[in-house]
Design a protein around this motif. Structure first.
Motif, PDB file in Angstrom:
ATOM      1  N   VAL A  14     -12.063  -6.026   4.266  1.00  0.00           N
ATOM      2  CA  VAL A  14     -11.055  -6.585   5.171  1.00  0.00           C
ATOM      3  C   VAL A  14      -9.866  -5.634   5.178  1.00  0.00           C
ATOM      4  O   VAL A  14      -9.389  -5.223   4.121  1.00  0.00           O
ATOM      5  CB  VAL A  14     -10.596  -7.987   4.708  1.00  0.00           C
ATOM      6  CG1 VAL A  14      -9.479  -8.513   5.609  1.00  0.00           C
ATOM      7  CG2 VAL A  14     -11.763  -8.957   4.693  1.00  0.00           C
TER       8      VAL A  14
ATOM      9  N   GLY B 129      -5.968  -5.073   6.389  1.00  0.00           N
ATOM     10  CA  GLY B 129      -4.751  -5.715   6.891  1.00  0.00           C
ATOM     11  C   GLY B 129      -3.946  -4.687   7.669  1.00  0.00           C
ATOM     12  O   GLY B 129      -4.413  -4.138   8.663  1.00  0.00           O
ATOM     13  N   ASN B 130      -2.761  -4.381   7.154  1.00  0.00           N
ATOM     14  CA  ASN B 130      -1.904  -3.391   7.816  1.00  0.00           C
ATOM     15  C   ASN B 130      -2.272  -1.955   7.418  1.00  0.00           C
ATOM     16  O   ASN B 130      -1.737  -0.995   7.951  1.00  0.00           O
ATOM     17  CB  ASN B 130      -0.445  -3.691   7.453  1.00  0.00           C
ATOM     18  CG  ASN B 130       0.536  -3.091   8.407  1.00  0.00           C
ATOM     19  OD1 ASN B 130       0.465  -3.330   9.604  1.00  0.00           O
ATOM     20  ND2 ASN B 130       1.438  -2.278   7.894  1.00  0.00           N
ATOM     21  N   GLY B 131      -3.135  -1.814   6.419  1.00  0.00           N
ATOM     22  CA  GLY B 131      -3.575  -0.477   5.986  1.00  0.00           C
ATOM     23  C   GLY B 131      -2.501   0.320   5.256  1.00  0.00           C
ATOM     24  O   GLY B 131      -2.567   1.549   5.198  1.00  0.00           O
ATOM     25  N   SER B 132      -1.543  -0.366   4.636  1.00  0.00           N
ATOM     26  CA  SER B 132      -0.395   0.345   4.022  1.00  0.00           C
ATOM     27  C   SER B 132      -0.539   0.585   2.531  1.00  0.00           C
ATOM     28  O   SER B 132       0.399   1.065   1.906  1.00  0.00           O
ATOM     29  CB  SER B 132       0.905  -0.432   4.217  1.00  0.00           C
ATOM     30  OG  SER B 132       0.916  -1.149   5.370  1.00  0.00           O
ATOM     31  N   ASN B 133      -1.673   0.183   1.974  1.00  0.00           N
ATOM     32  CA  ASN B 133      -1.828   0.398   0.538  1.00  0.00           C
ATOM     33  C   ASN B 133      -3.171   1.064   0.232  1.00  0.00           C
ATOM     34  O   ASN B 133      -3.739   0.862  -0.826  1.00  0.00           O
ATOM     35  CB  ASN B 133      -1.729  -0.949  -0.196  1.00  0.00           C
ATOM     36  CG  ASN B 133      -1.382  -0.760  -1.648  1.00  0.00           C
ATOM     37  OD1 ASN B 133      -0.487  -0.003  -1.982  1.00  0.00           O
ATOM     38  ND2 ASN B 133      -2.121  -1.419  -2.541  1.00  0.00           N
TER      39      ASN B 133
ATOM     40  N   PRO C 185       5.757  -2.800   4.657  1.00  0.00           N
ATOM     41  CA  PRO C 185       4.822  -2.919   5.780  1.00  0.00           C
ATOM     42  C   PRO C 185       3.544  -3.601   5.301  1.00  0.00           C
ATOM     43  O   PRO C 185       2.798  -3.038   4.502  1.00  0.00           O
ATOM     44  CB  PRO C 185       4.564  -1.452   6.171  1.00  0.00           C
ATOM     45  CG  PRO C 185       4.942  -0.639   4.976  1.00  0.00           C
ATOM     46  CD  PRO C 185       5.791  -1.451   4.067  1.00  0.00           C
TER      47      PRO C 185
ATOM     48  N   SER D  97       0.528  -7.098   6.055  1.00  0.00           N
ATOM     49  CA  SER D  97       0.130  -8.392   6.607  1.00  0.00           C
ATOM     50  C   SER D  97       0.361  -9.407   5.483  1.00  0.00           C
ATOM     51  O   SER D  97       0.425  -9.020   4.304  1.00  0.00           O
ATOM     52  CB  SER D  97      -1.355  -8.363   7.003  1.00  0.00           C
ATOM     53  OG  SER D  97      -2.147  -8.119   5.834  1.00  0.00           O
TER      54      SER D  97
ATOM     55  N   TYR E  90      -2.548 -10.404  -1.594  1.00  0.00           N
ATOM     56  CA  TYR E  90      -3.568  -9.688  -2.382  1.00  0.00           C
ATOM     57  C   TYR E  90      -2.900  -8.763  -3.410  1.00  0.00           C
ATOM     58  O   TYR E  90      -3.319  -8.658  -4.548  1.00  0.00           O
ATOM     59  CB  TYR E  90      -4.438  -8.890  -1.415  1.00  0.00           C
ATOM     60  CG  TYR E  90      -5.502  -8.020  -2.032  1.00  0.00           C
ATOM     61  CD1 TYR E  90      -6.826  -8.455  -2.101  1.00  0.00           C
ATOM     62  CD2 TYR E  90      -5.201  -6.745  -2.510  1.00  0.00           C
ATOM     63  CE1 TYR E  90      -7.805  -7.646  -2.646  1.00  0.00           C
ATOM     64  CE2 TYR E  90      -6.170  -5.943  -3.065  1.00  0.00           C
ATOM     65  CZ  TYR E  90      -7.469  -6.390  -3.129  1.00  0.00           C
ATOM     66  OH  TYR E  90      -8.438  -5.577  -3.684  1.00  0.00           O
TER      67      TYR E  90
ATOM     68  N   GLY F  89       6.137  -6.706  -3.677  1.00  0.00           N
ATOM     69  CA  GLY F  89       7.514  -7.048  -4.019  1.00  0.00           C
ATOM     70  C   GLY F  89       8.355  -5.813  -4.224  1.00  0.00           C
ATOM     71  O   GLY F  89       7.911  -4.690  -3.970  1.00  0.00           O
TER      72      GLY F  89
ATOM     73  N   ARG G   1       2.058  -6.731  -9.100  1.00  0.00           N
ATOM     74  CA  ARG G   1       1.180  -6.126  -8.070  1.00  0.00           C
ATOM     75  C   ARG G   1      -0.298  -6.475  -8.332  1.00  0.00           C
ATOM     76  O   ARG G   1      -1.193  -5.641  -8.128  1.00  0.00           O
ATOM     77  CB  ARG G   1       1.332  -4.595  -7.999  1.00  0.00           C
ATOM     78  CG  ARG G   1       2.717  -4.116  -7.767  1.00  0.00           C
ATOM     79  CD  ARG G   1       3.292  -4.454  -6.406  1.00  0.00           C
ATOM     80  NE  ARG G   1       4.694  -4.123  -6.373  1.00  0.00           N
ATOM     81  CZ  ARG G   1       5.681  -4.987  -6.670  1.00  0.00           C
ATOM     82  NH1 ARG G   1       5.390  -6.252  -6.981  1.00  0.00           N
ATOM     83  NH2 ARG G   1       6.934  -4.627  -6.637  1.00  0.00           N
TER      84      ARG G   1
ATOM     85  N   ILE H 188      -8.388 -14.207   2.412  1.00  0.00           N
ATOM     86  CA  ILE H 188      -7.208 -15.068   2.562  1.00  0.00           C
ATOM     87  C   ILE H 188      -7.065 -15.428   4.038  1.00  0.00           C
ATOM     88  O   ILE H 188      -7.007 -14.540   4.904  1.00  0.00           O
ATOM     89  CB  ILE H 188      -5.947 -14.339   2.053  1.00  0.00           C
ATOM     90  CG1 ILE H 188      -6.097 -14.016   0.567  1.00  0.00           C
ATOM     91  CG2 ILE H 188      -4.690 -15.164   2.310  1.00  0.00           C
ATOM     92  CD1 ILE H 188      -5.107 -12.985   0.037  1.00  0.00           C
TER      93      ILE H 188
ATOM     94  N   TYR I 216       9.381   8.066   1.832  1.00  0.00           N
ATOM     95  CA  TYR I 216       8.119   7.405   2.186  1.00  0.00           C
ATOM     96  C   TYR I 216       8.214   6.576   3.457  1.00  0.00           C
ATOM     97  O   TYR I 216       7.192   6.085   3.957  1.00  0.00           O
ATOM     98  CB  TYR I 216       7.573   6.574   1.008  1.00  0.00           C
ATOM     99  CG  TYR I 216       8.549   5.635   0.345  1.00  0.00           C
ATOM    100  CD1 TYR I 216       9.503   6.123  -0.537  1.00  0.00           C
ATOM    101  CD2 TYR I 216       8.494   4.270   0.553  1.00  0.00           C
ATOM    102  CE1 TYR I 216      10.398   5.272  -1.167  1.00  0.00           C
ATOM    103  CE2 TYR I 216       9.377   3.414  -0.086  1.00  0.00           C
ATOM    104  CZ  TYR I 216      10.341   3.922  -0.939  1.00  0.00           C
ATOM    105  OH  TYR I 216      11.212   3.078  -1.563  1.00  0.00           O
TER     106      TYR I 216
ATOM    107  N   GLU J 125      -5.167   1.368  -3.265  1.00  0.00           N
ATOM    108  CA  GLU J 125      -6.606   1.145  -3.404  1.00  0.00           C
ATOM    109  C   GLU J 125      -7.346   2.295  -2.718  1.00  0.00           C
ATOM    110  O   GLU J 125      -6.944   2.724  -1.629  1.00  0.00           O
ATOM    111  CB  GLU J 125      -6.960  -0.176  -2.730  1.00  0.00           C
ATOM    112  CG  GLU J 125      -8.089  -0.878  -3.421  1.00  0.00           C
ATOM    113  CD  GLU J 125      -8.331  -2.252  -2.843  1.00  0.00           C
ATOM    114  OE1 GLU J 125      -7.747  -3.207  -3.367  1.00  0.00           O
ATOM    115  OE2 GLU J 125      -9.104  -2.360  -1.882  1.00  0.00           O
TER     116      GLU J 125
END
Ligand SMILES: Cc1cc2nc3c(=O)[nH]c(=O)nc-3n(C[C@H](O)[C@H](O)[C@H](O)COP(=O)(O)OP(=O)(O)OC[C@H]3O[C@@H](n4cnc5c(N)ncnc54)[C@H](O)[C@@H]3O)c2cc1C
Length: 283
Positions: free
Chosen positions: A49, A51-55, A115, A117, A123, A127, A163, A175, A206, A279
């Motif tokens: 899945v 989401g926003n693809g930011s991690n 940034p 979802s 997930y 923070g 995290r 989720i 960043y 990830e």
């Protein structure tokens, strides 16, 4: 449902790095999302899945045979009821915060710069600061689908840590939505915090360059400080911010990965712990 073939994943990540997805699904409503996941779980087809693809650091020059599901339109909603708010997991965290603040709620305005979802933020238990404020602070419960049933996890069942959450250990848990309870706070105060926060992050490397935020959730700062400015190919540790890798010039997956390996090696030889926050998705 939108189904795409050979979708370029680099366009869906904040690093702007990634190969192609053989099949890329964009469910357009809740039923489509649930039925799709149900079918995949029944057929024992592993899926990811997005989401926003930011991690994420996604392997490039590779074809992902396992289906990717973009959680975008299907679960994008916010329902405010007094001091309680329900949000679909596809909702943009920044829209969520703005809407709640407008409703005079103290909805962690200091997280406005993240940034994400709502699903991706839960997930990751996203923070700021080492333990200053995170999305789970005001969370009541999460609605989850595991491919066969829909159930509710109360906050204490989500096993939130720095995290981290139960969702990182249960890849089948998707989720769907989350409920929050906030204190009331005048919208002027919330907007002031948002303004201050946006101004303070605006100059950060960043946010100016392609990145995925912090690389490690656990690290030894002196080592990462030493690595500031170290560059490999198109990727570089930020010169001004610790624990950040930037895609400065068409960086490849391997450029970023080798910087991470190097940082890990330094931790290893100095007997220090480190843990990845981002990830890595390999085809
Ligand atoms: C410029 C920048 C600044 C950042 N600043 C911060 C910061 O201050 N604090 C912070 O904590 N993070 C920060 N990050 C990292 C990132 O924004 C967070 O980790 C965020 O929570 C990721 O959410 P996402 O929707 O992009 O998730 P994605 O990157 O799309 O996915 C991350 C993981 O969540 C899973 N996931 C996504 N949606 C669901 C769902 N509905 N159900 C189950 N699993 C799901 C994915 O499968 C994946 O495993 C920053 C990133 C950038 C690029």
């Amino acid at each position: 449902m939108i189904i795409k073939n050979d979708e370029d994943l680099s366009t869906h990540t904040s690093f702007k790095i990634g190969g192609t997805a053989k099949v890329f699904y964009i469910p357009e409503n809740r039923d489509e999302l649930i039925n799709l996941i149900k079918t995949m779980v029944a057929n024992k087809t592993p899926f990811n899945v997005l989401g926003n693809g930011s991690n994420l650091l996604v392997e490039d020059k590779a074809v992902f045979c396992q289906p990717i599901i973009l959680n975008k339109g299907a679960l994008d909603y916010i329902k405010v009821c007094g001091s309680f708010v329900e949000a679909g997991s596809a909702t943009d965290l920044r829209n969520f915060i703005s809407k709640c603040v407008d409703a005079n709620l103290k909805a962690f305005p200091e997280l406005i710069g993240i940034p994400a979802s709502i699903g991706g933020a839960i997930y990751m238990n996203a923070g700021i600061g080492s333990n200053k404020s995170c999305i789970s602070d005001s969370l009541i419960e999460v609605e989850v689908f595991d491919g066969s049933s829909i159930f509710i996890l109360k906050k204490y069942q989500c096993d939130f840590g720095y995290r981290s959450s139960v969702f990182q250990r249960n890849k089948k848990f998707v989720i769907l939505s989350a409920k929050f309870g906030f204190q009331f706070q005048g919208k002027e105060v919330g907007h002031e915090i948002i303004k201050f926060r946006l101004a303070s992050i605006g100059e950060r490397s960043y946010f100016k360059h392609k990145s995925a935020g912090s690389i490690f959730s656990k690290h030894y700062s002196p080592i990462l400080k030493l690595l500031r400015g170290v560059r490999l190919g198109g990727a570089s540790f930020s010169k001004s911010d610790t624990n950040i890798i930037l895609n400065l010039n068409h960086a490849s997956y391997n450029d970023v990965r080798r910087l991470i390996v190097f940082a890990r090696f330094l931790h290893f030889i100095m007997f220090k712990d480190c843990k990845l926050e981002i990830e890595i998705w390999k085809a």
